[in-house]
Enzyme design. Structure first.
Site, PDB file in Angstrom:
ATOM      1  N   SER A 293      12.509  30.606  14.632  1.00  0.00           N
ATOM      2  CA  SER A 293      13.113  31.940  14.702  1.00  0.00           C
ATOM      3  C   SER A 293      12.405  32.854  15.699  1.00  0.00           C
ATOM      4  O   SER A 293      11.176  32.806  15.845  1.00  0.00           O
ATOM      5  CB  SER A 293      13.014  32.582  13.313  1.00  0.00           C
ATOM      6  OG  SER A 293      13.271  33.956  13.386  1.00  0.00           O
TER       7      SER A 293
ATOM      8  N   GLU B 142      11.816  35.726  15.086  1.00  0.00           N
ATOM      9  CA  GLU B 142      10.896  36.555  14.286  1.00  0.00           C
ATOM     10  C   GLU B 142       9.442  36.135  14.529  1.00  0.00           C
ATOM     11  O   GLU B 142       8.521  36.909  14.266  1.00  0.00           O
ATOM     12  CB  GLU B 142      11.202  36.410  12.791  1.00  0.00           C
ATOM     13  CG  GLU B 142      12.249  37.359  12.263  1.00  0.00           C
ATOM     14  CD  GLU B 142      11.776  38.806  12.180  1.00  0.00           C
ATOM     15  OE1 GLU B 142      10.799  39.075  11.468  1.00  0.00           O
ATOM     16  OE2 GLU B 142      12.380  39.658  12.837  1.00  0.00           O
TER      17      GLU B 142
ATOM     18  N   TYR C 235       7.941  36.197   6.250  1.00  0.00           N
ATOM     19  CA  TYR C 235       8.977  35.277   6.767  1.00  0.00           C
ATOM     20  C   TYR C 235       8.565  34.743   8.141  1.00  0.00           C
ATOM     21  O   TYR C 235       8.586  33.539   8.388  1.00  0.00           O
ATOM     22  CB  TYR C 235      10.329  36.006   6.865  1.00  0.00           C
ATOM     23  CG  TYR C 235      11.376  35.208   7.600  1.00  0.00           C
ATOM     24  CD1 TYR C 235      12.138  34.238   6.945  1.00  0.00           C
ATOM     25  CD2 TYR C 235      11.604  35.399   8.973  1.00  0.00           C
ATOM     26  CE1 TYR C 235      13.089  33.481   7.635  1.00  0.00           C
ATOM     27  CE2 TYR C 235      12.547  34.656   9.659  1.00  0.00           C
ATOM     28  CZ  TYR C 235      13.288  33.708   8.986  1.00  0.00           C
ATOM     29  OH  TYR C 235      14.227  32.960   9.673  1.00  0.00           O
TER      30      TYR C 235
HETATM   31  P1  NAP Z   1      21.421  31.502   5.256  1.00  0.00           P
HETATM   32  O1  NAP Z   1      22.864  31.823   5.465  1.00  0.00           O
HETATM   33  O2  NAP Z   1      20.582  32.417   4.448  1.00  0.00           O
HETATM   34  O3  NAP Z   1      21.343  30.033   4.609  1.00  0.00           O
HETATM   35  C1  NAP Z   1      20.139  29.527   4.088  1.00  0.00           C
HETATM   36  C2  NAP Z   1      20.401  28.202   3.404  1.00  0.00           C
HETATM   37  O4  NAP Z   1      19.167  27.685   2.880  1.00  0.00           O
HETATM   38  C3  NAP Z   1      21.385  28.283   2.222  1.00  0.00           C
HETATM   39  O5  NAP Z   1      22.226  27.160   2.255  1.00  0.00           O
HETATM   40  C4  NAP Z   1      20.442  28.206   1.029  1.00  0.00           C
HETATM   41  O6  NAP Z   1      21.029  27.678  -0.119  1.00  0.00           O
HETATM   42  C5  NAP Z   1      19.399  27.225   1.554  1.00  0.00           C
HETATM   43  N1  NAP Z   1      18.160  27.226   0.764  1.00  0.00           N
HETATM   44  C6  NAP Z   1      17.349  28.280   0.535  1.00  0.00           C
HETATM   45  N2  NAP Z   1      16.309  27.877  -0.212  1.00  0.00           N
HETATM   46  C7  NAP Z   1      16.460  26.555  -0.462  1.00  0.00           C
HETATM   47  C8  NAP Z   1      15.712  25.575  -1.184  1.00  0.00           C
HETATM   48  N3  NAP Z   1      14.584  25.884  -1.817  1.00  0.00           N
HETATM   49  N4  NAP Z   1      16.155  24.305  -1.220  1.00  0.00           N
HETATM   50  C9  NAP Z   1      17.297  23.959  -0.608  1.00  0.00           C
HETATM   51  N5  NAP Z   1      18.059  24.836   0.106  1.00  0.00           N
HETATM   52  C10 NAP Z   1      17.640  26.123   0.155  1.00  0.00           C
HETATM   53  O7  NAP Z   1      20.692  31.331   6.673  1.00  0.00           O
HETATM   54  P2  NAP Z   1      21.325  31.072   8.145  1.00  0.00           P
HETATM   55  O8  NAP Z   1      21.557  32.372   8.789  1.00  0.00           O
HETATM   56  O9  NAP Z   1      22.394  30.057   8.050  1.00  0.00           O
HETATM   57  O10 NAP Z   1      20.055  30.446   8.888  1.00  0.00           O
HETATM   58  C11 NAP Z   1      19.826  29.037   8.899  1.00  0.00           C
HETATM   59  C12 NAP Z   1      18.380  28.772   9.256  1.00  0.00           C
HETATM   60  O11 NAP Z   1      18.102  29.308  10.542  1.00  0.00           O
HETATM   61  C13 NAP Z   1      17.362  29.405   8.310  1.00  0.00           C
HETATM   62  O12 NAP Z   1      16.264  28.540   8.249  1.00  0.00           O
HETATM   63  C14 NAP Z   1      16.964  30.698   9.023  1.00  0.00           C
HETATM   64  O13 NAP Z   1      15.689  31.100   8.613  1.00  0.00           O
HETATM   65  C15 NAP Z   1      17.009  30.226  10.476  1.00  0.00           C
HETATM   66  N6  NAP Z   1      17.298  31.240  11.473  1.00  0.00           N
HETATM   67  C16 NAP Z   1      18.406  32.013  11.364  1.00  0.00           C
HETATM   68  C17 NAP Z   1      18.714  32.924  12.356  1.00  0.00           C
HETATM   69  C18 NAP Z   1      19.933  33.812  12.271  1.00  0.00           C
HETATM   70  O14 NAP Z   1      19.991  34.803  13.000  1.00  0.00           O
HETATM   71  N7  NAP Z   1      20.928  33.466  11.453  1.00  0.00           N
HETATM   72  C19 NAP Z   1      17.879  33.030  13.487  1.00  0.00           C
HETATM   73  C20 NAP Z   1      16.754  32.197  13.580  1.00  0.00           C
HETATM   74  C21 NAP Z   1      16.486  31.292  12.577  1.00  0.00           C
HETATM   75  P3  NAP Z   1      21.790  28.613  -1.231  1.00  0.00           P
HETATM   76  O15 NAP Z   1      23.191  28.748  -0.704  1.00  0.00           O
HETATM   77  O16 NAP Z   1      21.661  27.811  -2.450  1.00  0.00           O
HETATM   78  O17 NAP Z   1      21.044  29.919  -1.255  1.00  0.00           O
HETATM   79  N1  GDD Z   2      19.066  44.081   6.766  1.00  0.00           N
HETATM   80  C1  GDD Z   2      19.051  45.340   7.207  1.00  0.00           C
HETATM   81  N2  GDD Z   2      19.615  46.319   6.420  1.00  0.00           N
HETATM   82  N3  GDD Z   2      18.483  45.599   8.394  1.00  0.00           N
HETATM   83  C2  GDD Z   2      18.504  46.877   8.829  1.00  0.00           C
HETATM   84  C3  GDD Z   2      19.080  47.919   8.094  1.00  0.00           C
HETATM   85  C4  GDD Z   2      19.650  47.633   6.822  1.00  0.00           C
HETATM   86  O1  GDD Z   2      20.159  48.490   6.110  1.00  0.00           O
HETATM   87  N4  GDD Z   2      18.944  49.073   8.796  1.00  0.00           N
HETATM   88  C5  GDD Z   2      18.312  48.760   9.934  1.00  0.00           C
HETATM   89  N5  GDD Z   2      18.035  47.425   9.965  1.00  0.00           N
HETATM   90  C6  GDD Z   2      17.289  46.720  11.026  1.00  0.00           C
HETATM   91  C7  GDD Z   2      16.084  45.940  10.501  1.00  0.00           C
HETATM   92  O2  GDD Z   2      14.983  46.836  10.264  1.00  0.00           O
HETATM   93  C8  GDD Z   2      15.877  44.964  11.654  1.00  0.00           C
HETATM   94  O3  GDD Z   2      15.089  45.577  12.644  1.00  0.00           O
HETATM   95  C9  GDD Z   2      17.285  44.739  12.205  1.00  0.00           C
HETATM   96  O4  GDD Z   2      18.120  45.753  11.607  1.00  0.00           O
HETATM   97  C10 GDD Z   2      17.876  43.364  11.924  1.00  0.00           C
HETATM   98  O5  GDD Z   2      17.733  43.104  10.524  1.00  0.00           O
HETATM   99  P1  GDD Z   2      18.450  41.816   9.842  1.00  0.00           P
HETATM  100  O6  GDD Z   2      19.889  41.811  10.164  1.00  0.00           O
HETATM  101  O7  GDD Z   2      18.062  41.856   8.389  1.00  0.00           O
HETATM  102  O8  GDD Z   2      17.828  40.574  10.617  1.00  0.00           O
HETATM  103  P2  GDD Z   2      16.340  40.221  11.049  1.00  0.00           P
HETATM  104  O9  GDD Z   2      16.245  40.429  12.536  1.00  0.00           O
HETATM  105  O10 GDD Z   2      15.323  40.856  10.194  1.00  0.00           O
HETATM  106  O11 GDD Z   2      16.281  38.658  10.727  1.00  0.00           O
HETATM  107  C11 GDD Z   2      17.358  37.789  11.086  1.00  0.00           C
HETATM  108  O12 GDD Z   2      17.133  37.247  12.362  1.00  0.00           O
HETATM  109  C12 GDD Z   2      15.987  36.400  12.472  1.00  0.00           C
HETATM  110  C13 GDD Z   2      15.910  35.940  13.929  1.00  0.00           C
HETATM  111  O13 GDD Z   2      15.287  36.919  14.710  1.00  0.00           O
HETATM  112  C14 GDD Z   2      17.454  36.703  10.018  1.00  0.00           C
HETATM  113  O14 GDD Z   2      18.625  35.939  10.235  1.00  0.00           O
HETATM  114  C15 GDD Z   2      16.264  35.775  10.059  1.00  0.00           C
HETATM  115  O15 GDD Z   2      16.458  34.682   9.148  1.00  0.00           O
HETATM  116  C16 GDD Z   2      16.136  35.242  11.501  1.00  0.00           C
HETATM  117  O16 GDD Z   2      15.051  34.359  11.621  1.00  0.00           O
END
Ligand code: NAP
Ligand code: GDD
Length: 332
Positions: A124, A126, A148
């Site tokens: 990520s 992050e 995280y």
């Molecule tokens: P998500 O929608 O929150 O999905 C997370 C998945 O992980 C869900 O299927 C959840 O299952 C499963 N899970 C959580 N804990 C588990 C456990 N203990 N054992 C087995 N399964 C478990 O996340 P996403 O946005 O698809 O992201 C996919 C991956 O990419 C994650 O690793 C996230 O950290 C990473 N990532 C995401 C982003 C982004 O912007 N979306 C960016 C960078 C990296 P349940 O349905 O049962 O909760």
């Molecule tokens: N969630 C949330 N809710 N975020 C807010 C809000 C609110 O009400 N108001 C402002 N934000 C700002 C957060 O402080 C952050 O700076 C930004 O919006 C994005 O927040 P999220 O959408 O919660 O995503 P994230 O950047 O913290 O994390 C996501 O992206 C990562 C990759 O950079 C997640 O998908 C992580 O799993 C992923 O790794």
């Protein structure tokens, strides 16, 4: 013989798009779910009967080993994680156990069963946290700002370490934020687009948000899963940054989403200090030149189209006679 892939986190946003893609490509797809007291298959409902679901948990080594041993996949995509950054401050130990040691458990299961299995880890942006340079590349040092981010940094390095120690084809995609109508409701894009739809339809009047000045490099999840697959088809295992190269503020997001529905955000949005984070990641923007050159990475959906697509999907969902359950509902 079709290729077999195991996808952990198949019930999540990315898991559902990746499962679709792999099925289109003719794979046998085995999705790993964890045991819950109620079904949580909304995002993969349309794939029912086409994805073989098996139960295992990142906390349980034997369950992971059993799935890998029984399925004998060609590829494993580890998308499962506790993915919501604010929860990682309230549950830091569990976050580390899932996101960091969960990856060690999975890698070790693969190493024991068959070292020819290819492995993708969901790293990520992050991990860049308090960024050391702008834009961020594969060479930018990490400085995570949340439990995280710290857990994902461990997971990243254990993936690199298993590649170097055991000669596994194990790679990490350092993905910047990617969104879709399937995004969990607690993440800011979906919280905003769902809020806009509810306000537009008279179901709500206000939307509370935290830091409007944070900047993110947002893309469409459907584009990003294609690069996960591509990374596992290369001759050499390498890690890649995947990003659009365009950064927008949360304020821009709000303006775009409300504007798409013909609303003035100033009449509805409030800021709430309780939604600020103990340590913020202020500004992320990725340089995906390496992925563009080596993987042919080229995102198809830009920010405006992405947010418009999400607002339209939330409007349609709230207008439906019986709205489908909203995935990822949360109180935040
Ligand atoms: P998500 O929608 O929150 O999905 C997370 C998945 O992980 C869900 O299927 C959840 O299952 C499963 N899970 C959580 N804990 C588990 C456990 N203990 N054992 C087995 N399964 C478990 O996340 P996403 O946005 O698809 O992201 C996919 C991956 O990419 C994650 O690793 C996230 O950290 C990473 N990532 C995401 C982003 C982004 O912007 N979306 C960016 C960078 C990296 P349940 O349905 O049962 O909760
Ligand atoms: N969630 C949330 N809710 N975020 C807010 C809000 C609110 O009400 N108001 C402002 N934000 C700002 C957060 O402080 C952050 O700076 C930004 O919006 C994005 O927040 P999220 O959408 O919660 O995503 P994230 O950047 O913290 O994390 C996501 O992206 C990562 C990759 O950079 C997640 O998908 C992580 O799993 C992923 O790794």
């Amino acid at each position: 013989m079709p290729r077999r892939a195991v996808v952990t986190g198949v019930t999540g946003q990315d898991g559902s798009y990746l499962a679709e893609l792999l099925l289109e490509k003719g794979y046998e797809v085995v999705g790993v779910t964890r045991r819950l007291s109620a079904p949580n298959l909304e995002r993969i409902e349309h794939l029912r009967g086409r994805v073989d679901l098996r139960q295992a948990d990142l906390l349980d080594q034997m369950s992971l080993l059993s799935v890998i041993d029984e399925v004998r996949p060609h590829e494993v995509y580890n998308l499962a994680a506790m993915s919501f950054v604010p929860t990682s401050w309230t549950q830091p130990v569990l976050t580390g156990d899932y996101n960091a040691q969960g990856v060690t458990r999975l890698l070790d299961a693969i190493r024991r069963v068959d070292t020819s299995i290819r492995f993708y880890q969901a790293s990520s942006s992050e991990m860049f946290g308090k960024v050391r340079e702008t834009p961020q590349t594969e060479a930018t040092p990490f400085h995570p700002r949340s439990p995280y981010g710290v857990s994902k940094t461990f997971a990243h390095y254990i993936t690199v370490n298993y590649r170097e120690s055991y000669d596994l084809f194990a790679v990490a995609g350092i993905l910047f934020n990617h969104e879709s109508p399937r995004r969990g409701l607690e993440f800011v894009t979906r919280k905003v687009t769902d809020g806009v739809a509810r306000i537009k339809l008279g179901l709500a009047d206000r939307l509370s948000l935290g830091n409007l000045d944070a900047h993110r490099d947002w893309g469409f999840a459907g584009d990003y899963v294609r690069t996960m697959w591509r990374m596992l088809q290369q001759d050499v295992p390498r890690d890649y940054v995947i990003a659009t190269g365009v950064s927008r503020s949360v304020g821009d997001l709000v303006e775009t989403a409300f504007g798409h529905a013909g609303l003035d955000w100033r009449e509805h949005v409030r800021t709430d200090p309780a939604l600020l984070r103990p340590a913020e990641v202020d500004h992320l923007i990725g340089d995906a030149s390496k992925a563009r050159a080596e993987l042919g990475w080229s995102p198809a959906v830009d920010f405006e189209r992405l947010i418009g697509m999400m607002v339209d999907a939330d409007l349609a969902r709230h207008r439906a006679p019986t709205p489908p359950l909203a995935v990822g509902a949360s109180t935040r």
